[in-house]
Write an enzyme that holds these catalytic residues in place. Sequence first.
Site, PDB file in Angstrom:
ATOM      1  CG  MET A  30      -1.887  -1.339   1.151  1.00 45.90           C
ATOM      2  SD  MET A  30      -3.437  -0.980   2.089  1.00 45.90           S
ATOM      3  CE  MET A  30      -3.086  -0.571   3.643  1.00 45.90           C
ATOM      4  CG  ASN A  32       4.597   5.463   4.315  1.00 45.82           C
ATOM      5  OD1 ASN A  32       4.512   5.167   5.232  1.00 45.82           O
ATOM      6  ND2 ASN A  32       5.121   6.726   3.854  1.00 45.82           N
ATOM      7  CD  GLN A  35      15.741  -0.405   4.434  1.00 46.06           C
ATOM      8  OE1 GLN A  35      16.102  -1.597   3.924  1.00 46.06           O
ATOM      9  NE2 GLN A  35      16.115   0.623   3.929  1.00 46.06           N
ATOM     10  N   GLY A  36      11.221  -2.757   5.562  1.00 46.93           N
ATOM     11  CA  GLY A  36      10.521  -3.996   5.396  1.00 46.93           C
ATOM     12  C   GLY A  36      10.061  -4.362   4.013  1.00 46.93           C
ATOM     13  CG  HIS A  37       7.089  -1.924   2.269  1.00 48.80           C
ATOM     14  ND1 HIS A  37       6.955  -0.959   2.912  1.00 48.80           N
ATOM     15  CD2 HIS A  37       5.814  -2.503   2.280  1.00 48.80           C
ATOM     16  CE1 HIS A  37       5.483  -0.700   3.636  1.00 48.80           C
ATOM     17  NE2 HIS A  37       4.906  -1.816   3.113  1.00 48.80           N
ATOM     18  CG  ASP A 152       0.741  -7.082   8.161  1.00 51.34           C
ATOM     19  OD1 ASP A 152      -0.009  -6.266   8.948  1.00 51.34           O
ATOM     20  OD2 ASP A 152       1.386  -6.537   7.357  1.00 51.34           O
ATOM     21  CD  GLN A 155      -1.867  -8.518   4.729  1.00 50.34           C
ATOM     22  OE1 GLN A 155      -2.529  -7.728   4.886  1.00 50.34           O
ATOM     23  NE2 GLN A 155      -0.492  -8.554   4.420  1.00 50.34           N
ATOM     24  CB  SER A 188       2.928   2.374   6.446  1.00 53.44           C
ATOM     25  OG  SER A 188       3.658   1.716   5.645  1.00 53.44           O
TER      26      SER A 188
END
Length: 286
Positions: A30, A32, A35-37, A152, A155, A188
């Site tokens: 989504m 924003n 570092q995780g993304h 998550d 998820q 985020s």
Amino acid sequence: MQLITKILDLRETRRTWQNSAKVIAFVPTMGNLHQGHLNLVREAKKHADIVVVSIFINPMQFGPDEDLEAYPRTLQSDSRLLESLGVDVLFMPDASDIYARGLEQQTFVEVPGLSYMICGASRPGHFRGVATIVCKLFNMVQPNLAFFGEKDFQQLQVIKAMVTDLSMNLKVFGVATTREDDGLAMSSRNQYLRGAHRKLAPTLYEKMQQLVGEIQTGRRDFIKLTQEYKLELSKLGFNPDHLEIRNIENLLQPGHEDQDLVLLAAAFLGKTRLIDNLQFRLKAKI
Ligand code: PAF
């Protein structure tokens, strides 16, 4: 990096990869990006020839009192970051293209059971929104591999169940949570945290580690134990939503035989809802 905003254009690009033996990886986000993304993208690049990232703030997964309007939008810097990592395609569709017949009329995907418990109980309809958008994006991108963060955790389990139940032809990878130096799981939503709340936030993970430490040294009264820690978190200034020890696969209450468990936590600091989890294998009692 190719920037695509229309579903039809994405299909056109996808068609050009059709007859190659190239492995296509997909990282839905989504935006924003933190570092995780970026670690999801790095992991995707290790396994694939082509990496597609999507940025779409999905209205269907936000509740009426949640932060859809305020959700941070940083498209330019996100795009620069993805380009620097060598992403092949950035897909940034419009809600009018994604939900062409309107949200009210939208066909949905819902994974029963897993979607209604824990976070799903606090956020009714959330996992329906997640499963629906992820299913739609999978249909558009048609990846061989897809990457999601373990932060998550519920998820991730919902998406894995959807892929199995709908016989989707792709492999889902969970990537370990990326943390700040003080242990706070990257999200985020962390930027909503200010001053004292930001200072307190990593204590959630510290308390989770302590709780699991108590289990590993012999405590098995999970319900009482989690209640004690919820009370402690409240005294520290959190407003705990849930703190649950569950079977790592089906997220049900663990049975006596279950050894692979996960501690799932959600707690508010002010209006900011933090989530985290800690996976562990039960050590035999000495
Ligand atoms: O984890 C997220 O960022 C979102 O829930 C996802 C998977 C991109 C679906 O909108």
